[in-house]
Write a protein that holds these residues in place. Structure first.
Motif, PDB file in Angstrom:
ATOM      1  N   LEU A  14       8.026   4.802   6.041  1.00  0.00           N
ATOM      2  CA  LEU A  14       6.812   4.457   5.942  1.00  0.00           C
ATOM      3  C   LEU A  14       6.552   2.911   5.757  1.00  0.00           C
ATOM      4  CD1 LEU A  14       5.400   7.255   3.573  1.00  0.00           C
ATOM      5  CD2 LEU A  14       4.825   6.867   6.072  1.00  0.00           C
ATOM      6  N   MET A  15       7.492   2.296   5.085  1.00  0.00           N
ATOM      7  CA  MET A  15       7.405   0.848   4.820  1.00  0.00           C
ATOM      8  C   MET A  15       7.475   0.194   6.144  1.00  0.00           C
ATOM      9  SD  MET A  15      10.163   0.212   1.820  1.00  0.00           S
ATOM     10  CE  MET A  15       9.830   1.247   0.187  1.00  0.00           C
ATOM     11  N   ARG A  37       0.601   7.842   1.949  1.00  0.00           N
ATOM     12  CA  ARG A  37       1.653   7.653   0.791  1.00  0.00           C
ATOM     13  C   ARG A  37       2.358   9.236   0.658  1.00  0.00           C
ATOM     14  NH1 ARG A  37      -3.082   5.578  -2.169  1.00  0.00           N
ATOM     15  NH2 ARG A  37      -3.272   3.470  -1.559  1.00  0.00           N
ATOM     16  N   ILE A  43      -7.834  -1.558   7.502  1.00  0.00           N
ATOM     17  CA  ILE A  43      -6.997  -1.128   8.790  1.00  0.00           C
ATOM     18  C   ILE A  43      -5.886   0.068   8.381  1.00  0.00           C
ATOM     19  CG2 ILE A  43      -6.945  -3.277  10.168  1.00  0.00           C
ATOM     20  CD1 ILE A  43      -4.236  -3.874   8.547  1.00  0.00           C
ATOM     21  N   SER A  44      -5.341   0.834   9.225  1.00  0.00           N
ATOM     22  CA  SER A  44      -4.766   1.942   8.848  1.00  0.00           C
ATOM     23  C   SER A  44      -3.463   1.546   7.962  1.00  0.00           C
ATOM     24  CB  SER A  44      -4.115   2.838   9.993  1.00  0.00           C
ATOM     25  OG  SER A  44      -2.939   2.031  10.677  1.00  0.00           O
ATOM     26  N   ALA A  45      -2.777   2.568   7.045  1.00  0.00           N
ATOM     27  CA  ALA A  45      -1.770   2.154   6.464  1.00  0.00           C
ATOM     28  C   ALA A  45      -0.485   1.572   7.367  1.00  0.00           C
ATOM     29  CB  ALA A  45      -1.350   3.465   5.468  1.00  0.00           C
ATOM     30  N   ASP A  74       0.904  -1.215  -0.192  1.00  0.00           N
ATOM     31  CA  ASP A  74      -0.023   0.136   0.051  1.00  0.00           C
ATOM     32  C   ASP A  74       0.886   1.225  -0.013  1.00  0.00           C
ATOM     33  OD1 ASP A  74      -2.194   1.527  -0.371  1.00  0.00           O
ATOM     34  OD2 ASP A  74      -3.070   1.007   1.873  1.00  0.00           O
ATOM     35  N   GLY A  89       6.244   0.833   8.823  1.00  0.00           N
ATOM     36  CA  GLY A  89       4.903   1.174   9.483  1.00  0.00           C
ATOM     37  C   GLY A  89       4.967   2.293  10.347  1.00  0.00           C
ATOM     38  N   SER A 132      -6.399  -4.714   3.026  1.00  0.00           N
ATOM     39  CA  SER A 132      -5.651  -3.547   3.457  1.00  0.00           C
ATOM     40  C   SER A 132      -6.482  -2.252   3.833  1.00  0.00           C
ATOM     41  CB  SER A 132      -4.707  -3.585   2.263  1.00  0.00           C
ATOM     42  OG  SER A 132      -5.688  -3.076   1.327  1.00  0.00           O
ATOM     43  N   ARG A 133      -7.566  -2.055   3.102  1.00  0.00           N
ATOM     44  CA  ARG A 133      -8.080  -0.533   3.348  1.00  0.00           C
ATOM     45  C   ARG A 133      -8.830  -0.597   4.790  1.00  0.00           C
ATOM     46  NH1 ARG A 133      -8.267   0.717  -2.597  1.00  0.00           N
ATOM     47  NH2 ARG A 133      -8.982  -1.484  -2.607  1.00  0.00           N
ATOM     48  N   ARG A 175      -3.955   7.544   2.615  1.00  0.00           N
ATOM     49  CA  ARG A 175      -3.258   5.949   3.066  1.00  0.00           C
ATOM     50  C   ARG A 175      -1.808   6.306   3.218  1.00  0.00           C
ATOM     51  NH1 ARG A 175      -6.121   2.512   5.192  1.00  0.00           N
ATOM     52  NH2 ARG A 175      -4.611   0.693   4.468  1.00  0.00           N
ATOM     53  N   TRP A 230      -1.051  -2.140   8.461  1.00  0.00           N
ATOM     54  CA  TRP A 230      -0.955  -2.934   7.177  1.00  0.00           C
ATOM     55  C   TRP A 230       0.549  -3.244   6.780  1.00  0.00           C
ATOM     56  CZ3 TRP A 230      -3.339  -6.363   4.814  1.00  0.00           C
ATOM     57  CH2 TRP A 230      -2.849  -6.814   3.255  1.00  0.00           C
ATOM     58  N   ARG A 231       1.160  -2.033   6.954  1.00  0.00           N
ATOM     59  CA  ARG A 231       2.717  -2.162   6.261  1.00  0.00           C
ATOM     60  C   ARG A 231       3.639  -2.998   7.417  1.00  0.00           C
ATOM     61  NH1 ARG A 231       2.311   4.020   4.889  1.00  0.00           N
ATOM     62  NH2 ARG A 231       1.058   3.590   2.897  1.00  0.00           N
TER      63      ARG A 231
END
Lengths: 219, 266
Positions: free
Chosen positions: B164-165, B254, A69-71, A51, B167, A66-67, B252, A74-75
């Motif tokens: 970001l990756m 990004r 939960i928060s980004a 994402d 988390g 994925s959508r 999101r 997810w990551r």
């Protein structure tokens, strides 16, 4: 113990050549190798799964979309290990939660297993070789205890000895936690060693195939 | 007060021309900008001189409001004019102008109504110079802060994406860049407050003294102005930097470098 399911994933807004949407499933505990010529979009695909770039379609790990939960959450679950890791502080330890981690068996296990000692936390990032960075980045990502791993040429900067170490660590983690793994590599032999299915990207299209398991698994 | 003749200004302009020629010979690429700025300076100041003369005589709130609006719009545009990695035009203007408005106009209004309190409160002799000083300095600060923010984000793109990756939340990722940007924007006003009186005599105070105001009166006004400018600049920069930092990430989380006027790359 969750499968990674990708339905109708469309990244043509970033890669206009890729009009064919992706549909695939990586079962829990399995690894899918990804190959294809340089610049075709292998890394972009992994970024979309984490994402990190806009996309259409549905990505689910187990029953979590994925959508939903928060980004950041997810990551942490679907963790991407990029081809070239980035380090933003002076010392290695500042990129970890050092004080908590040192008491953590999992952390000490990873450090030792990948050929370091705990004092690596005091090392200067500027003095790390690219291979050391790669192994430390792997530890960093595994400290999040991800539920799926996206690996972008994880052993590209490693010599044979360290490559074997890293493959073993990932295989162990994958086996113990029964997680799906996606593994980009240009090394056909490596993919035959580590993965059960293969996704080959080619101009605007992709193909799926099964890999005959070679004997013995990880060497 | 000794009046200046046009000839006095011609002599001063000779110095600018000398500087332009020197930098042309040294290929410093600054002569064009220097000359344009000097010409703009003359035209704009003469124009405002006559407008002020007009407005001082009329005390018309509508005319005053129009001038304040023009000042705001120009400042909002100029904020983005000399950025290395500028924001997209409309967004840059919107953010710049709203941060300016919220900080400078609030400060000016507060001062006019509560502190200086002339009658009427919008008395042009007070309101226009006050607003002008606030807008000018705040604009400088915001512009520097924005430049630092956009440049840092652009140059640290890979690091930001890496974090970001892993988390990390975007607040955590951008925190350091954000505070560095605010610091950069605040340096000029903090410097000038710190050295005022020791190294430099501030422009406004100098002007008042030249025109015959007793020094201590001039000093009181100067202190007021410094405090207003420092707070206005600080709040203005914070507003702008926070607004931009938020928009640099999409829903999101990004990194969205399309906000900047640079080529996109993945």
């Amino acid at each position: 113990m969750s499968d990674l399911t990708v339905k109708n994933l469309n990244i043509s807004s970033i890669l206009p050549d890729f009009s064919q949407p992706f549909d695939f499933l990586v079962p829990a505990g399995n690894c899918m190798g990804i190959t294809g010529p340089s610049g075709i979009g292998k890394s972009v695909l992994l970024k979309a799964l984490a994402d990190m770039i806009p996309h259409e379609g549905k990505i689910t790990l187990g029953d979590i979309e994925s959508r939903s939960i928060s980004a950041p959450q997810w990551r942490k679950r679907v963790a991407l290990l990029p081809a070239e890791s980035q380090w933003w502080c002076e010392t290695v330890g500042e990129h970890f939660y050092k004080d908590q981690h040192i008491k953590d068996d999992w952390f000490v296990f990873l450090i030792n297993k990948l050929g370091f000692k705990v004092d690596v936390m005091d090392w200067q990032v500027a003095h790390l070789s690219s291979g050391e960075k790669q192994r430390l980045a792997c530890i960093r990502v595994l400290m999040n205890k991800p539920g799926a791993l996206l690996l972008d040429e994880p052993t590209a900067n490693l010599d044979k000895e360290n490559r074997i170490l890293l493959e073993a660590v990932i295989a162990d983690y994958q086996e113990q936690h029964q997680i799906p793994v996606l593994w980009i590599s240009h090394d056909r032999e490596q993919l035959e060693r580590v993965s059960q299915q293969l996704l080959s990207l080619n101009k605007g299209k992709y193909e799926m195939s099964q890999i005959e398991q070679s004997t013995g698994g990880v060497s | 007060m000794i009046h200046l003749t046009p000839w006095d200004l011609v002599i001063a302009s000779g110095l600018i021309i000398l500087l332009a020629i020197t930098s042309l010979l040294l290929q410093l690429n600054i002569s064009r900008q220097l000359i344009i700025a000097a010409i703009r300076n003359v035209i704009q100041l003469l124009l405002i001189g006559y407008i002020l003369k007009l407005i001082f005589n009329s005390n018309n709130l509508l005319l005053l409001g129009t001038i304040a609006l023009v000042m705001l719009l120009v400042a909002g545009f100029e904020i983005n004019a000399r950025q290395k990695y500028p924001l997209k035009r409309w967004i840059g203007f919107k953010i710049g102008a709203s941060a300016l408005f919220l900080s400078s106009f609030t400060m000016a209004f507060l001062t006019l109504v509560v502190i200086v309190a002339p009658t009427p409160w919008y008395s042009p002799q007070y309101s226009i110079p006050l607003l002008g000083m606030l807008l000018g300095n705040t604009m400088n600060g915001i512009s520097l802060g924005m430049d630092k923010l956009n440049q840092s984000v652009y140059q640290q793109k890979l690091i930001i994406e890496q974090r970001l990756m892993l988390g990390q939340d975007y607040h955590e990722v951008i925190k350091e860049i954000r505070s560095e940007s605010v610091r950069t924007g605040m340096i000029p006003i903090i410097n000038s407050m710190a050295i005022a009186g020791l190294v430099s005599l501030p422009g406004m105070m100098t002007g008042q003294i030249l025109s015959g105001t007793p020094p201590v009166e001039a000093v009181k006004y100067q202190i007021l102005i410094f405090f207003l400018i420092a707070s206005g600049t600080g709040f203005g920069i914070m507003l702008a930097v926070w607004m931009i930092a938020k928009r640099l990430f999409d829903d999101r989380q990004r990194l969205n470098l399309e906000l900047l006027r640079v080529k996109r790359s993945y």
